[in-house]
Write a protein that holds these residues in place. Structure first.
Motif, PDB file in Angstrom:
ATOM      1  N   GLU A 138       1.159  15.743   1.309  1.00 31.09           N
ATOM      2  CA  GLU A 138       1.042  16.314   2.683  1.00 31.09           C
ATOM      3  C   GLU A 138      -0.256  15.853   3.422  1.00 31.09           C
ATOM      4  N   PHE A 139      -1.240  15.942   2.672  1.00 31.76           N
ATOM      5  CA  PHE A 139      -2.690  15.321   3.313  1.00 31.76           C
ATOM      6  C   PHE A 139      -2.410  13.694   3.769  1.00 31.76           C
ATOM      7  N   LEU A 140      -1.759  12.948   2.788  1.00 30.53           N
ATOM      8  CA  LEU A 140      -1.464  11.394   3.318  1.00 30.53           C
ATOM      9  C   LEU A 140      -0.616  11.294   4.493  1.00 30.53           C
TER      10      LEU A 140
ATOM     11  N   ILE B 200       0.722  -1.417   0.048  1.00 31.72           N
ATOM     12  CA  ILE B 200       0.166  -0.022   0.005  1.00 31.72           C
ATOM     13  C   ILE B 200       0.714   1.156   0.001  1.00 31.72           C
ATOM     14  N   ALA B 201       1.883   1.303   1.005  1.00 27.13           N
ATOM     15  CA  ALA B 201       2.641   2.448   1.158  1.00 27.13           C
ATOM     16  C   ALA B 201       3.499   2.858  -0.009  1.00 27.13           C
ATOM     17  N   ILE B 202       4.167   2.115  -0.423  1.00 25.93           N
ATOM     18  CA  ILE B 202       5.111   2.187  -1.327  1.00 25.93           C
ATOM     19  C   ILE B 202       4.986   2.761  -2.698  1.00 25.93           C
ATOM     20  N   PRO B 203       3.934   2.214  -3.375  1.00 24.02           N
ATOM     21  CA  PRO B 203       3.186   2.658  -4.714  1.00 24.02           C
ATOM     22  C   PRO B 203       2.558   4.061  -4.347  1.00 24.02           C
ATOM     23  N   LEU B 204       1.959   3.928  -3.205  1.00 29.86           N
ATOM     24  CA  LEU B 204       1.246   5.372  -3.091  1.00 29.86           C
ATOM     25  C   LEU B 204       2.399   6.605  -2.957  1.00 29.86           C
TER      26      LEU B 204
ATOM     27  N   VAL C  81       2.532   9.932  -5.369  1.00 33.17           N
ATOM     28  CA  VAL C  81       2.293  11.285  -4.627  1.00 33.17           C
ATOM     29  C   VAL C  81       3.598  12.285  -4.799  1.00 33.17           C
ATOM     30  N   VAL C  82       4.673  11.856  -5.150  1.00 37.18           N
ATOM     31  CA  VAL C  82       5.690  12.364  -5.271  1.00 37.18           C
ATOM     32  C   VAL C  82       5.771  13.741  -6.354  1.00 37.18           C
TER      33      VAL C  82
ATOM     34  N   PRO D 240       5.746   4.987   8.698  1.00 34.48           N
ATOM     35  CA  PRO D 240       6.979   5.007   8.465  1.00 34.48           C
ATOM     36  C   PRO D 240       7.663   4.372   7.083  1.00 34.48           C
ATOM     37  N   ILE D 241       6.738   3.429   6.473  1.00 32.20           N
ATOM     38  CA  ILE D 241       7.046   3.315   5.056  1.00 32.20           C
ATOM     39  C   ILE D 241       6.684   4.000   4.333  1.00 32.20           C
ATOM     40  N   PHE D 242       5.598   4.747   4.162  1.00 27.16           N
ATOM     41  CA  PHE D 242       5.275   5.853   3.425  1.00 27.16           C
ATOM     42  C   PHE D 242       5.977   6.991   3.275  1.00 27.16           C
TER      43      PHE D 242
END
Length: 509
Positions: free
Chosen positions: A52-54, A36-40, A44-45, A95-97
């Protein structure tokens, strides 16, 4: 140290099983969080406002207390592994995101421009330049998430998901420091080993990292598949609440069922959780049977408040059985003899010094009372709320875990506790129960509970369990609890000895 090693040797099999459960829950949660976190974060880069919201959202999610989060999830997805994994994924996202996002945004712009100058496509630049450069930061986030997950996963035992938390909870319940240390040390060692493995992946290629993850998934998943294949006989799952008494009872259930039907394999889930957890698990077919009490049914499990005052033991059981059948199609089998009633207890010397015999006598010493009671008793209508209303008592009370309140009264930090009439600690710590002279507490007779559908499909199981109907006195139950909690005998051994001595089980060869 000698005591710890002895406990370790006695429970080595249970420890490996708990370790595997802990590893499965932790690894699965970490992998889902990464997916979930890495692709997201990669997506968003290029979208700063969304990023910022995430970041704020994942930060807020991590501030939710773990017990509160589990409590919110139980009505939605039941109990067991699913809510535990969901909660752990929530805590691992930040932490991952965050580290993936930071790793990608802090890449030197000159390197980005060089990659563009070489005519790299977006995907090729991502895998050949950006991810390799950001990998140390990403791995650091994954390591942080993993350590967090392994530590928090000990709470999974509270909702029947197993893991090393079962050792910690059991140690607290039985005042056994060795069990607590074994669970805590094993969790710490697991965190160190897994963190070191991920640290090693920091310098590995993306292909190697993916290969290692695939192997881990295959090993953990393969174990579950193998167990399913090996246990092809019908499996009946029996769970019990926290404590020695439910564990003794479910071991009796297991032996009686397997003796009478060789085609059934019974799986036990001791220390599965509190009343509502087990009841929800039963309704959702996550377990098949658990021992419940007639008074608890009327006070806690019915949708509408029930009048229990003045009812005989038989009337209480019949009313509980009827309501369960009408309300949720639940079958409550015939009860055992003993009444494991709630009670108020004080030290023998305190009772003698202040001439206490019954609960009403507490009015004379109300100003010096200092209580320690379980949170469940404090909140129940047939607990402290009822005591205050019926006896007119009002004294300070601290909420404590069951085992801790007995330790506290033994050390004179408090002078009155709630108790069950069959608790071994009454004998161990020289405590006396005060007579319920206004008959506030309902009757609590234990009986196996199952769904009606299960009972209809397994009439032999009901027949086997009904062999305990009318058996086991309060004195016998208290003695068995004492053997487990104080003499440290295995619940299975104590259960077996009772069944054999009362001719409910065939004699040992």
């Amino acid at each position: 140290m000698e005591q710890i090693m002895q406990t370790f040797n006695e429970r080595r099999g249970d420890l490996w099983q708990a370790l595997l459960q802990h590893l499965q829950i932790s690894t699965l949660s970490l992998l889902i969080a990464m997916v979930i976190a890495i692709p997201l974060a990669i997506w968003v880069v290029k979208h700063q406002k969304i990023s910022e919201f995430l970041l704020q959202l994942t930060g807020v999610l991590q501030t939710i207390p773990s017990l509160a989060l589990l409590g919110l999830l139980i009505p939605l997805v039941g109990i067991g592994t699913v809510p535990a994994v969901i909660a752990l994924v929530v805590y691992a996202l930040l932490p991952i995101f965050q580290n993936t996002y930071l790793g990608l945004t802090e890449i030197d712009p000159a390197l980005e421009e060089a990659a563009d100058a070489f005519g790299m496509s977006r995907m090729k630049k991502l895998f050949k330049v950006e991810l390799p450069l950001a990998m140390p930061t990403i791995i650091s986030g994954i390591r942080t998430a993993l350590v967090l997950i392994i530590g928090t996963a000990t709470l999974a035992a509270l909702i029947g998901a197993g893991g090393l938390g079962t050792f910690i909870l059991l140690g607290i319940d039985r005042n056994n420091t060795s069990l607590i240390l074994i669970g805590a040390i094993a969790s710490g060692v697991l965190a160190i080993i897994m963190s070191s493995l991920i640290k090693w992946l920091e310098n590995a290629s993306i292909k190697t990292s993916v290969s290692v993850l695939v192997v881990i998934i295959a090993l953990l998943g393969g174990g579950s598949v193998y167990n399913t294949y090996v246990n092809r006989t019908e499996t009946v799952t029996i769970a019990g609440k926290l404590g020695s008494e439910p564990e003794i009872l479910i071991n009796m259930y297991k032996e009686l069922i397997e003796q009478d039907d060789e085609h059934i394999k019974v799986t036990l889930k001791p220390n599965f959780g509190k009343t509502t957890f087990l009841y929800n698990a039963l309704k959702n077919d996550q377990i098949d049977i658990y021992p419940e009490f007639s008074g608890t049914v009327l006070e806690t499990l019915t949708k509408k408040p029930q009048q229990t005052s003045g009812l005989t033991a038989n009337e209480t059981y019949k009313k509980a059985r009827k309501i369960m059948a009408q309300q949720d199609d639940i079958e409550l089998l015939r009860p055992m003899k003993y009444n494991n009633s709630y009670a108020l207890a004080v030290q023998d010397k305190f009772k003698k010094e202040h001439h206490l015999q019954k609960i009403s006598d507490l009015n004379n010493v109300q100003s010096i009372l200092n209580g320690g009671m379980t949170l469940e008793f404090i909140d129940r209508g047939d607990g402290l709320k009822g005591i205050k209303q019926k006896y007119g008592l009002d004294f300070p009370v601290k909420s404590m875990e069951p085992a801790l309140r007995y330790q506290a009264i033994n050390k004179d930090r408090i002078n009155i506790v709630d108790a069950y009439s069959t608790d071994s600690e009454l004998r161990q710590y020289h405590l006396s129960i005060l007579k319920d002279d206004k008959h506030m507490f309902p009757t609590y007779q234990g009986a196996p509970m199952m769904t009606k559908d299960f009972a209809q499909k397994h009439p032999q199981v009901s027949k086997s369990l009904n062999k305990l109907a009318g058996k086991i006195t309060e004195k016998e139950m208290q003695e068995m609890n004492y053997e487990v909690n104080v003499q440290e005998k295995a619940p299975a051994t104590v259960a077996h000895q009772y069944l054999v001595s009362h001719h409910l089980l065939k004699e040992d060869d």
